[in-house]
Design an enzyme around this catalytic site. Sequence first.
Site, PDB file in Angstrom:
ATOM      1  N   LYS A  60      12.996   7.145   0.224  1.00 53.08           N
ATOM      2  CA  LYS A  60      11.672   8.134  -0.145  1.00 53.08           C
ATOM      3  C   LYS A  60      12.611   9.415  -0.622  1.00 53.08           C
ATOM      4  CE  LYS A  60       7.898   9.369   2.084  1.00 53.08           C
ATOM      5  NZ  LYS A  60       6.751   9.813   3.037  1.00 53.08           N
ATOM      6  N   TYR A 109       4.245  14.098  -3.985  1.00 52.64           N
ATOM      7  CA  TYR A 109       5.569  14.981  -3.875  1.00 52.64           C
ATOM      8  C   TYR A 109       6.704  13.759  -3.645  1.00 52.64           C
ATOM      9  CZ  TYR A 109       5.384  15.275   1.059  1.00 52.64           C
ATOM     10  OH  TYR A 109       5.008  14.924   2.421  1.00 52.64           O
ATOM     11  N   ALA A 110       6.529  12.499  -3.745  1.00 50.92           N
ATOM     12  CA  ALA A 110       7.618  11.810  -3.583  1.00 50.92           C
ATOM     13  C   ALA A 110       7.547  10.400  -4.005  1.00 50.92           C
ATOM     14  CB  ALA A 110       7.524  11.454  -1.903  1.00 50.92           C
ATOM     15  N   LEU A 145       9.312   1.582  -5.759  1.00 55.44           N
ATOM     16  CA  LEU A 145       8.171   0.665  -4.918  1.00 55.44           C
ATOM     17  C   LEU A 145       6.881   1.476  -4.896  1.00 55.44           C
ATOM     18  CD1 LEU A 145      10.577  -0.002  -1.735  1.00 55.44           C
ATOM     19  CD2 LEU A 145       9.681  -1.661  -3.470  1.00 55.44           C
ATOM     20  N   ASP A 202      -3.430   9.959   9.475  1.00 47.80           N
ATOM     21  CA  ASP A 202      -3.490   9.284   8.173  1.00 47.80           C
ATOM     22  C   ASP A 202      -3.509   7.986   8.145  1.00 47.80           C
ATOM     23  OD1 ASP A 202      -4.307   9.451   5.296  1.00 47.80           O
ATOM     24  OD2 ASP A 202      -2.017   9.861   4.813  1.00 47.80           O
TER      25      ASP A 202
END
Length: 471
Positions: free
Chosen positions: A43, A24-25, A19, A136
Amino acid sequence: MAAGFAPPKLDEFILTERLGSGTYATVYKAYRKKNSREVVAIKCVHKKSLNKASVENLLTEIEILKAIRHPHIVELKDFQWDNENIYLIMEFCAGGDLSRFIRSRRMLPEHVGRRFLQQLASALLFLHERNISHLDLKPQNILLSSPDRPHLKLADFGFAQYMSPWDEKHVLRGSPLYMAPEMVCHNQYDARVDLWSVGVILYEALFGRPPFASKSFAELEDKIRSDKRIELPPGARVSRDCKDLLLRLLERDPLHRIMFEEFFTHPFVDLDHMPSAESLEKATSLVLEAVKKDQAGDHSTALSFYCKSLEYFVPALHYETDARRKEALRSKVNQYISRAEELKALVASDNKANFERAKSARDLLKELSKDKPRLLAALEMASAALLMEEEGKEYADALDLYQQSLGELLLMLAGEPQGRRRDLLHEEIKTLMSRAEYLKAHLKMKESQTEAASMDRYQLADSVKSSKYFM
């Protein structure tokens, strides 16, 4: 994990399409192997990619998402790990993210932007009550539950922090395009940075681009550091409440920016009228009162109750998912709108007589107020508002004048001694309050009618275009 790599294997899940991926993921769509075949998003965080800051971000995200459950925040269902990866098993959102949704439509109608804003505000209120700041906020971190009936889901809490109102940080977090000036300028900041980000998101939703759209980071930084006041695009057509909220959210100085409490109660956010399971119940209660007053011949009060009920009926239409019930509800709402229009005509007829009766008393009050310039000025303002209403011009401007004059006259009344002038002033205030309430009802009904009509057009367009938008 690089593109082209096979997804990792988990005992309980089958991981399928990728997706998205970040620093880092990588996030995969997955199916639970058991009978339910539940669809989830997983994730996958590759342990070797984690530095100290990444570990802290991940632990913060797990800690926060484990502790919260809210209809407009993505749910963390579980987390697991093996020798190579840490897995966050999340609620799956089939509608993509808000950034994609805006791009596919170029810009959103105000009523659609407002519904999404209400959902985001609902999630932020929940977090604010727990001293959690997201830090964020951006359209890419706001997911949509489904392509056909999208509900907003706030996601990606990697930068979130538990922040008391007095906490101040100076670590750079978030995405520059949506980042508050105090963060970009490396100043100390607090939870109010989230409010700036909300303003940028709303601006982008309504106008198709963020206020600081730039070709380079240097250009972006110059725009953010500038002292120039944020302005809406030339020719922007948004309501007064919407414009007011946008400009107060996009206030560069955090000390002058709208506060959380003001944001949650702002008339454009209006969480009380957010579509919910209670909307229809509230609407029905109000319309029953309207019918009672209507039957008793109290036209003005009945009109007021009909208009208040419409403020809940329109959200109830948004909330209803069953097509047959929705159509029946829409038919009822149209009946109430028709009756409200009839009552408006009757009240307008009554008003003509009331205008004449009040005019002679107002003229006498002006004559008695020649020694009080401030009182006289407030009465002249009220006269201007009445003239605008009589001529059917700019009801919103007339309402503003009524409210300004009432603010002044109420102050005058508090200091006015007993006597003829005080009695006349008291009656004038009652008359103006009645006019202001009538105009409020008129404007609310017009707004509800417009929103109901535009909702129909928007949903019709969606039914034609949804397959194109959400491939």
